[in-house]
Write an enzyme that holds these catalytic residues in place. Structure first.
Site, PDB file in Angstrom:
ATOM      1  N   ARG A  95       0.865  -1.175   0.000  1.00 25.34           N
ATOM      2  CA  ARG A  95       0.000   0.000   0.000  1.00 25.34           C
ATOM      3  C   ARG A  95       0.907   1.232   0.000  1.00 25.34           C
ATOM      4  O   ARG A  95       1.826   1.337   0.820  1.00 25.34           O
ATOM      5  CB  ARG A  95      -0.896  -0.018   1.236  1.00 25.34           C
ATOM      6  CG  ARG A  95      -1.961   1.075   1.281  1.00 25.34           C
ATOM      7  CD  ARG A  95      -2.966   0.749   2.381  1.00 25.34           C
ATOM      8  NE  ARG A  95      -4.008   1.760   2.505  1.00 25.34           N
ATOM      9  CZ  ARG A  95      -4.108   2.622   3.513  1.00 25.34           C
ATOM     10  NH1 ARG A  95      -3.200   2.607   4.490  1.00 25.34           N
ATOM     11  NH2 ARG A  95      -5.096   3.475   3.570  1.00 25.34           N
ATOM     12  N   ASN A 173      -7.745   7.858   2.403  1.00 30.16           N
ATOM     13  CA  ASN A 173      -7.404   7.271   3.690  1.00 30.16           C
ATOM     14  C   ASN A 173      -8.294   7.816   4.795  1.00 30.16           C
ATOM     15  O   ASN A 173      -8.455   9.026   4.916  1.00 30.16           O
ATOM     16  CB  ASN A 173      -5.943   7.571   4.022  1.00 30.16           C
ATOM     17  CG  ASN A 173      -5.527   6.962   5.347  1.00 30.16           C
ATOM     18  OD1 ASN A 173      -5.444   5.756   5.453  1.00 30.16           O
ATOM     19  ND2 ASN A 173      -5.282   7.790   6.349  1.00 30.16           N
ATOM     20  N   GLU A 174      -8.895   6.925   5.586  1.00 30.53           N
ATOM     21  CA  GLU A 174      -9.684   7.310   6.767  1.00 30.53           C
ATOM     22  C   GLU A 174     -10.457   8.598   6.504  1.00 30.53           C
ATOM     23  O   GLU A 174     -10.254   9.614   7.187  1.00 30.53           O
ATOM     24  CB  GLU A 174      -8.759   7.429   7.978  1.00 30.53           C
ATOM     25  CG  GLU A 174      -8.055   6.120   8.278  1.00 30.53           C
ATOM     26  CD  GLU A 174      -7.018   6.202   9.392  1.00 30.53           C
ATOM     27  OE1 GLU A 174      -6.862   7.288   9.979  1.00 30.53           O
ATOM     28  OE2 GLU A 174      -6.365   5.183   9.672  1.00 30.53           O
ATOM     29  N   HIS A 240      -9.619  -0.379   9.534  1.00 31.51           N
ATOM     30  CA  HIS A 240      -8.332  -0.187  10.188  1.00 31.51           C
ATOM     31  C   HIS A 240      -8.483  -0.590  11.647  1.00 31.51           C
ATOM     32  O   HIS A 240      -9.377  -0.097  12.333  1.00 31.51           O
ATOM     33  CB  HIS A 240      -7.874   1.268  10.070  1.00 31.51           C
ATOM     34  CG  HIS A 240      -7.559   1.670   8.660  1.00 31.51           C
ATOM     35  ND1 HIS A 240      -7.079   2.923   8.339  1.00 31.51           N
ATOM     36  CD2 HIS A 240      -7.644   0.984   7.497  1.00 31.51           C
ATOM     37  CE1 HIS A 240      -6.879   2.978   7.021  1.00 31.51           C
ATOM     38  NE2 HIS A 240      -7.227   1.817   6.497  1.00 31.51           N
ATOM     39  N   TYR A 242      -7.028  -0.703  15.274  1.00 33.37           N
ATOM     40  CA  TYR A 242      -6.108  -0.190  16.288  1.00 33.37           C
ATOM     41  C   TYR A 242      -6.813  -0.217  17.648  1.00 33.37           C
ATOM     42  O   TYR A 242      -7.254  -1.279  18.090  1.00 33.37           O
ATOM     43  CB  TYR A 242      -5.637   1.222  15.921  1.00 33.37           C
ATOM     44  CG  TYR A 242      -4.796   1.287  14.669  1.00 33.37           C
ATOM     45  CD1 TYR A 242      -3.474   0.854  14.670  1.00 33.37           C
ATOM     46  CD2 TYR A 242      -5.319   1.805  13.481  1.00 33.37           C
ATOM     47  CE1 TYR A 242      -2.684   0.935  13.522  1.00 33.37           C
ATOM     48  CE2 TYR A 242      -4.534   1.877  12.329  1.00 33.37           C
ATOM     49  CZ  TYR A 242      -3.219   1.439  12.369  1.00 33.37           C
ATOM     50  OH  TYR A 242      -2.445   1.512  11.234  1.00 33.37           O
ATOM     51  N   GLU A 269      -5.236  -1.523   7.461  1.00 30.17           N
ATOM     52  CA  GLU A 269      -4.167  -1.152   8.383  1.00 30.17           C
ATOM     53  C   GLU A 269      -4.396  -1.861   9.706  1.00 30.17           C
ATOM     54  O   GLU A 269      -5.543  -2.071  10.114  1.00 30.17           O
ATOM     55  CB  GLU A 269      -4.162   0.354   8.683  1.00 30.17           C
ATOM     56  CG  GLU A 269      -3.638   1.240   7.607  1.00 30.17           C
ATOM     57  CD  GLU A 269      -3.573   2.694   8.078  1.00 30.17           C
ATOM     58  OE1 GLU A 269      -3.487   2.915   9.316  1.00 30.17           O
ATOM     59  OE2 GLU A 269      -3.615   3.576   7.223  1.00 30.17           O
ATOM     60  N   TRP A 298       0.525  -1.705   9.020  1.00 28.30           N
ATOM     61  CA  TRP A 298       1.109  -0.366   9.083  1.00 28.30           C
ATOM     62  C   TRP A 298       2.306  -0.413  10.012  1.00 28.30           C
ATOM     63  O   TRP A 298       2.171  -0.899  11.135  1.00 28.30           O
ATOM     64  CB  TRP A 298       0.075   0.630   9.611  1.00 28.30           C
ATOM     65  CG  TRP A 298       0.604   2.028   9.602  1.00 28.30           C
ATOM     66  CD1 TRP A 298       1.317   2.625  10.596  1.00 28.30           C
ATOM     67  CD2 TRP A 298       0.489   2.980   8.546  1.00 28.30           C
ATOM     68  NE1 TRP A 298       1.659   3.905  10.217  1.00 28.30           N
ATOM     69  CE2 TRP A 298       1.157   4.146   8.967  1.00 28.30           C
ATOM     70  CE3 TRP A 298      -0.114   2.966   7.289  1.00 28.30           C
ATOM     71  CZ2 TRP A 298       1.239   5.286   8.165  1.00 28.30           C
ATOM     72  CZ3 TRP A 298      -0.034   4.100   6.511  1.00 28.30           C
ATOM     73  CH2 TRP A 298       0.639   5.244   6.956  1.00 28.30           C
TER      74      TRP A 298
END
Length: 466
Positions: A95, A173-174, A240, A242, A269, A298
């Site tokens: 990516r 992105n996001e 993503h 996290y 990610e 990531w």
């Protein structure tokens, strides 16, 4: 994540969507997921990646499961070797972080993006290109909207058209922060529709709102509606993982939701920690492997928080604990990644059988065959251009080939992939790299490509086969 925010992502654009289908969404949201998955192949983009239910399918009709990492190109343009290094670790996907200019980290030009695409192809990895400037829109000052992001992609259309076999477009992105996350649905649909109206036939990757983590479940709950808005039925959803996903069960539940809807999902990610909170990276990897879900960790290097670096200082010899988990764990890259079939057999794969004929065996040496070759210009952006080269076995089958041509002017080859190529003045010699040397009698095979400088040209090519 970004090197500052520790967050990276992707964004979708617009395609023309059937109005009757949009009206039906009010009552058929979940049912439409199944309808979308069952659309005939003719309704899907041809010649590149497509979606079949929950699965990403490559241009040869084979499932492709992403296993890779992220190269922060827009921030570290002197670290181009990272793509080759990740490929060497075994990644089948990279990516690449791009910038559209709304933030302060710069603009990824068409020339730069063309070089990235060429490098990804040369290193036999699939590129997921993402615009990072959309990160946290609505909450992050200066962030680009999805509509602005589509403007950026429109400027890259001439570079990316024809690369559908090798490139996925992660629109932004996001793209939405935590402020009014519900706006994500309409903005994403509009972006997808507009991307299709521009002419993009690539698989489009769309990141979740809430800085990519979808803790309000906007993407999860409206994914069928967004999928139905893509007239090519070729949208891939990206979560993503996290700090929202610190409990292994939360990972399982999110995967379960998309599986139940029959919609395609990747982990675009994830890390092994978010600040001081551990992230269940092993659950992400194990569940993804069991379900055929792709993931992109990531990130390779360059983070402001070095705990997210997989190697320190962009040095593959300085692999970190996180890097070991990404590349060498039980369900990590080295043990689970498979190259996209569009690259053919891997010449470095020890399981690839040797050619039973050898130059030292006069009884089995293949006969010399006649062949022809052609250079086809597939894109031209003014300061550079891309060409693909095909070889035809006119009579006998070939087990190898050598091509020669002479440029008519000041053209040069800037970069190339899937060939051994050398130049002397205006003269160019190119040969096969083993796995792409075999061509059946009467068959034409596209064997390699290159990026050229100067005025685009397709001179006559001399082909010698063996």
């Amino acid at each position: 994540m970004s090197k500052i925010d520790l967050a990276a992502g992707a964004l979708p654009r617009r395609t023309a969507v059937r109005k009757w289908l949009l009206a039906a969404l009010t009552t058929l949201t979940v049912a439409l997921a199944g309808t979308w998955a069952l659309l005939p192949a003719s309704a899907q983009a041809e010649g590149g990646f497509t979606i079949d239910g929950t699965q990403l399918i490559d241009a040869n009709g084979n499932p492709f499961i992403m296993r890779g990492s992220t190269h922060p190109d827009v921030w570290f343009q002197n670290e181009f070797d990272s793509i080759a290094e990740m490929s060497e670790f075994g990644a089948n996907t990279v990516r690449v972080v791009l910038g559209s200019g709304e933030r302060n980290w710069g603009v990824s030009t068409p020339e730069r993006v063309a070089a990235i695409v060429a490098e990804c192809k040369a290193q036999r990895v699939i590129c997921v290109l993402e615009n990072h400037d959309t990160t946290g829109y609505g909450e992050q000052e200066g962030a680009a909207s999805l509509d602005q992001s589509v403007d950026f992609w429109e400027g890259l259309y001439d570079v990316l058209a024809g690369e559908e076999e090798y490139i996925l477009v992660n629109i932004g992105n996001e793209p939405i922060g935590n402020t009014d996350a519900a706006q994500w649905t309409d903005a994403t649909i509009a972006a997808i529709e507009r991307m299709r109206s521009i002419g993009f036939e690539h698989t489009l990757v769309v990141d979740a709102p809430n800085w990519g983590q979808d803790w309000q479940y906007v993407m999860r709950d409206t994914a069928p509606e967004v999928a139905a808005a893509d007239e090519d039925a070729n949208t891939l959803f990206s979560i993503h993982m996290y700090g929202v996903f610190t409990d292994p069960q939360s990972v399982v539940d999110y995967f379960d939701a998309f599986e139940a809807m029959g919609l395609p999902l990747i982990v675009g990610e994830y890390g092994d920690a978010f600040g001081d909170q551990p992230v269940p990276w092993d659950t992400i990897q194990a569940e993804a492997e069991a379900r055929g879900i792709g993931w992109i960790a990531w990130s390779y290097s360059g983070n402001s928080d070095s705990r997210l670096d997989q190697v320190l200082n962009f040095d593959p010899a300085q692999i970190t604990g996180w890097g070991e988990r990404v590349f060498h764990s039980e369900n990590g890259v080295a043990n689970t990644a498979e190259r996209a079939s569009v690259f053919g057999e891997d010449p470095d794969d020890p399981t690839t059988p040797d050619d039973p004929t050898t130059p030292d065996d006069p009884t089995t040496e293949p006969p010399e065959g006649d062949c022809t070759a052609e250079i086809a210009i597939v894109s031209d952006w003014g300061s550079g251009w891309q060409a693909n080269v095909s070889v035809t076995a006119d009579q006998d089958a070939l087990s190898g080939w050598t091509l020669n041509w002479t440029w008519p002017g000041n053209q040069t080859v800037q970069s190339h992939w899937n060939t051994e190529l050398s130049s002397s003045g205006a003269s160019v010699t190119a040969g096969d790299v083993g796995w792409n040397g075999s061509i059946a009698s009467g068959q034409t095979r596209e064997v390699f490509g290159f990026i050229g400088t100067g005025t685009a040209a397709a001179p006559q090519v001399t082909c010698v086969g063996s």
